[in-house]
Every structure is written in C-alpha cells, then in structure tokens.
Design a protein around this motif. Structure first.
Motif, PDB file in Angstrom:
ATOM      1  N   LEU A  46       0.754  -1.313  -0.095  1.00 50.80           N
ATOM      2  CA  LEU A  46       0.013   0.080  -0.133  1.00 50.80           C
ATOM      3  C   LEU A  46       0.921   1.260   0.043  1.00 50.80           C
ATOM      4  N   ASN A  47       2.102   1.243  -0.047  1.00 52.23           N
ATOM      5  CA  ASN A  47       2.984   2.266  -0.293  1.00 52.23           C
ATOM      6  C   ASN A  47       3.376   2.453  -1.468  1.00 52.23           C
ATOM      7  N   PHE A  48       2.802   1.582  -2.540  1.00 53.20           N
ATOM      8  CA  PHE A  48       2.752   1.982  -3.936  1.00 53.20           C
ATOM      9  C   PHE A  48       1.724   2.221  -4.476  1.00 53.20           C
ATOM     10  N   ARG A  49       1.558   3.364  -5.176  1.00 53.27           N
ATOM     11  CA  ARG A  49       0.228   3.779  -5.848  1.00 53.27           C
ATOM     12  C   ARG A  49       0.558   4.462  -7.085  1.00 53.27           C
ATOM     13  N   LEU A  50      -0.371   4.884  -7.815  1.00 53.57           N
ATOM     14  CA  LEU A  50      -0.613   5.801  -8.770  1.00 53.57           C
ATOM     15  C   LEU A  50      -0.436   7.300  -8.270  1.00 53.57           C
ATOM     16  N   LEU A  51       0.384   8.101  -8.666  1.00 54.72           N
ATOM     17  CA  LEU A  51       0.505   9.284  -7.910  1.00 54.72           C
ATOM     18  C   LEU A  51       0.828  10.276  -9.208  1.00 54.72           C
ATOM     19  N   ALA A  52       0.545  11.754  -8.883  1.00 55.14           N
ATOM     20  CA  ALA A  52       0.801  12.558 -10.020  1.00 55.14           C
ATOM     21  C   ALA A  52       2.280  13.010  -9.771  1.00 55.14           C
ATOM     22  N   SER A  53       2.973  13.272 -10.702  1.00 50.19           N
ATOM     23  CA  SER A  53       4.271  13.796 -10.682  1.00 50.19           C
ATOM     24  C   SER A  53       4.319  15.105 -10.774  1.00 50.19           C
ATOM     25  N   PRO A  54       5.511  15.998 -10.498  1.00 43.16           N
ATOM     26  CA  PRO A  54       5.282  17.438 -10.431  1.00 43.16           C
ATOM     27  C   PRO A  54       5.072  17.841 -11.852  1.00 43.16           C
ATOM     28  N   GLU A  55       5.298  17.307 -12.849  1.00 38.39           N
ATOM     29  CA  GLU A  55       4.913  17.525 -14.208  1.00 38.39           C
ATOM     30  C   GLU A  55       3.473  17.134 -14.495  1.00 38.39           C
ATOM     31  N   ARG A  56       2.672  16.710 -13.534  1.00 34.56           N
ATOM     32  CA  ARG A  56       1.373  16.273 -13.810  1.00 34.56           C
ATOM     33  C   ARG A  56       1.147  14.891 -14.625  1.00 34.56           C
ATOM     34  N   LEU A  58       0.778  10.944 -14.385  1.00 31.81           N
ATOM     35  CA  LEU A  58       0.397   9.798 -13.586  1.00 31.81           C
ATOM     36  C   LEU A  58       1.445   8.594 -13.353  1.00 31.81           C
ATOM     37  N   VAL A  59       2.053   8.417 -12.381  1.00 31.64           N
ATOM     38  CA  VAL A  59       3.008   7.452 -12.242  1.00 31.64           C
ATOM     39  C   VAL A  59       3.023   6.385 -11.193  1.00 31.64           C
ATOM     40  N   PHE A  60       3.503   5.342 -11.551  1.00 34.70           N
ATOM     41  CA  PHE A  60       3.331   4.412 -10.421  1.00 34.70           C
ATOM     42  C   PHE A  60       4.686   4.176  -9.701  1.00 34.70           C
ATOM     43  N   ASP A  61       4.444   4.526  -8.283  1.00 33.34           N
ATOM     44  CA  ASP A  61       5.721   4.649  -7.604  1.00 33.34           C
ATOM     45  C   ASP A  61       5.502   4.656  -6.044  1.00 33.34           C
ATOM     46  N   ILE A  62       6.528   4.574  -5.131  1.00 30.00           N
ATOM     47  CA  ILE A  62       6.448   4.639  -3.760  1.00 30.00           C
ATOM     48  C   ILE A  62       6.200   5.967  -3.155  1.00 30.00           C
ATOM     49  N   ASN A  63       5.197   5.989  -2.261  1.00 33.39           N
ATOM     50  CA  ASN A  63       4.810   7.377  -1.720  1.00 33.39           C
ATOM     51  C   ASN A  63       4.891   7.657  -0.633  1.00 33.39           C
ATOM     52  N   ASP A  64       5.934   6.855   0.241  1.00 31.65           N
ATOM     53  CA  ASP A  64       6.299   7.118   1.545  1.00 31.65           C
ATOM     54  C   ASP A  64       7.716   6.783   2.016  1.00 31.65           C
ATOM     55  N   PHE A  65       8.575   7.545   2.341  1.00 35.84           N
ATOM     56  CA  PHE A  65       9.967   7.448   2.710  1.00 35.84           C
ATOM     57  C   PHE A  65      10.363   7.645   3.997  1.00 35.84           C
ATOM     58  N   ASP A  66       9.335   7.473   5.002  1.00 40.82           N
ATOM     59  CA  ASP A  66       9.620   7.775   6.557  1.00 40.82           C
ATOM     60  C   ASP A  66      10.636   7.134   7.093  1.00 40.82           C
ATOM     61  N   GLU A  67      10.827   5.940   6.592  1.00 38.46           N
ATOM     62  CA  GLU A  67      11.810   4.832   7.243  1.00 38.46           C
ATOM     63  C   GLU A  67      12.945   4.691   6.427  1.00 38.46           C
TER      64      GLU A  67
END
Length: 281
Positions: A46-56, A58-67
C-alpha cells in the motif's frame, strides 16, 4: 497513540503496516547479501500507488519514505513480499493464489534489476513507470477484468487532486476559507495552543518552516509559491505507522479563496531500521 493502536487492531494487514520496527528486528539477525542500498524502509504494497508527478503525469511509485535508510537490499524485497501474503489472507485469497502473487512480485523485481544492470546511469535515474506503461505491462499478462480495474484505479487517482482535498478539509468562515476541525484527527492550531503549552509558538515555527521550504525549491517553483500566503494550519493524524508523530496541514491561498495550495509538514524521526543497522556501515 490510542488511535494508532485502534487502527492496528482492525486487521493483521493493518497491524503489519504499523509494525515496520518489529519486522526490522526480525530481519536484522538473518544472513544478508551485504549489498546495501538506500532502502524505502517500509515497502509494503500500500506504499505503492498511482501518483501525480510534479509534471502532472500519473506515475506508479513509492509514496512514503518515512523509514528510509541504507541497509541490505533484500529487507525491502522481503517486506514487500510478506505484505502480499498478509493482504492476500485478509482478502480471502487461497494459499496457492498468495504464493502466485509473491512469486510474480519477486520475479518482476528480479527482471527489472537485470534490465537495470545493463542500463546507463542517466537512464536509470530518469526511469519512471507512468500509467500508460503500467497498462502495457498488464496487457501482456492479465485478463480484461484486471485491465478494466486498472483503468478505474487510474481514473480514481486522477480525481485525487489538491482541489478535492481542499473541498474535504476546509470550510467557509467569517475570516474566509479555513481548515475544518475534526478532532482528534484534525485540530486547527488555534484550538491546540490554549490547551497544550507545547504548541505555544508553533505558528511562528511553521511559518519559518514554509519559508525555509521555499528556499529549497528550484527557482521556478519558488516563484510560484510567492503567489500564495499562509492562512491556516492544523495538526492531522495520518496513516497507521505515522500515528503519534506530528503532522501538519498548511493552507495557503493565492488570488482568492478558490485558489488554494495544501502542504503537509510531517515530523521526521530516526528510521526504525537505524537501531538494527547501527555500526554496520
């Protein structure tokens, strides 16, 4: 913390999401390859998902680097693989289906690493899997039902914009748009300070944080941020593993009350992996 424990009690997978430190303690005594990388540190599915990049895009990537922390590469792979098993059990998948999902996961990782091994460094640096690339990968190996669900997931991801969050998190007040309270999950700073002495002076601290953040931005984004002013801030409870750390939602407005930017300021703590890797590198 009661909120965190309540969320972890909801299911084994919820517990797994909040137990990165426990898994790190389990992994640390085991043999490892000695191949160290910059780990995500909490690489469950669930820390992998479709996200908007700064260029808008839609990319599939990791969304959490807390650890995130340097460590043996296989720790991330094992945490990801184990999350497929835990989620599969929670969703009623058979043991055979769970094993198939895990094998597909680690096989895809192995094949991508093999490809990257012969790829030039700049190409690795800029490598991205956008939504179209994900559909291409699925088209070669999945049925029409999976493709339809993937398309629906992409459409839902495109609706998760800052304007949707703005409509959900704010309300119109006599002073204009402000963050709507929903204690204990969302508590505006003005409601915290009178009851919690530790929050005294927090407004100036957060204003300084935004100013410092602006100085780290590339010049064109710094120029964009200059068009906005900070008008409200609230403490927000987020996620499962992050519950118990401070997280702030900051509301900035530009031209008018319908021209918002929402920023999140999240408390950074030492990675839960640190105690397990201390002194090794």
């Amino acid at each position: 913390m009661p909120i965190r424990y309540g969320r972890m009690l909801e299911s084994p997978f919820r517990f797994y999401r909040g137990a990165a430190a426990i898994m790190a303690a389990d992994l640390a005594p085991l043999p490892n390859t000695g191949l160290w990388v910059q780990l995500c540190g909490d690489a469950h599915l669930l820390n992998f998902r479709l996200l908007a990049s700064p260029e808008r895009r839609l990319v599939f990537d990791i969304n959490d680097f807390d650890e995130t922390l340097p460590g043996p590469f296989e720790w991330d792979v094992k945490r990801l693989a184990a999350s497929f098993v835990t989620a599969g059990r929670a969703n009623g998948f058979s043991r055979r289906e769970q094993n198939k999902a895990v094998r597909a996961c680690v096989e895809a990782y192995r094949e991508r690493m093999h490809t990257f091994a012969g790829t030039r460094t700049p190409d690795i640096w800029y490598a991205q899997d956008d939504a179209d690339r994900v559909r291409q990968l699925l088209a070669s190996s999945m049925n029409e039902g999976v493709l339809r669900r993937t398309s629906r997931a992409a459409e839902r991801a495109r609706t998760r914009t800052h304007l949707r969050a703005f409509a959900k998190l704010t309300r119109v007040t006599a002073e204009g748009r402000r963050i709507a309270p929903d204690p204990p999950l969302i508590t505006p700073l003005g409601q915290l300070a009178p009851t919690d002495p530790s929050e005294a002076g927090r407004e100036k601290e957060l204003q300084s944080l935004v100013a410092g953040y602006a100085r780290t931005l590339p010049s064109e984004r710094h120029q964009l941020l200059r068009h906005y002013r900070l008008v409200d801030m609230a403490r927000k409870v987020v996620g499962v593993g992050s519950v118990g750390t401070r997280c702030w939602v900051l509301l900035l407005l530009g031209r008018d009350d319908d021209d918002p930017v929402l920023l999140q300021a999240k408390e950074a703590q030492e990675s839960v992996l640190a105690v397990q890797t201390d002194g090794e590198r």
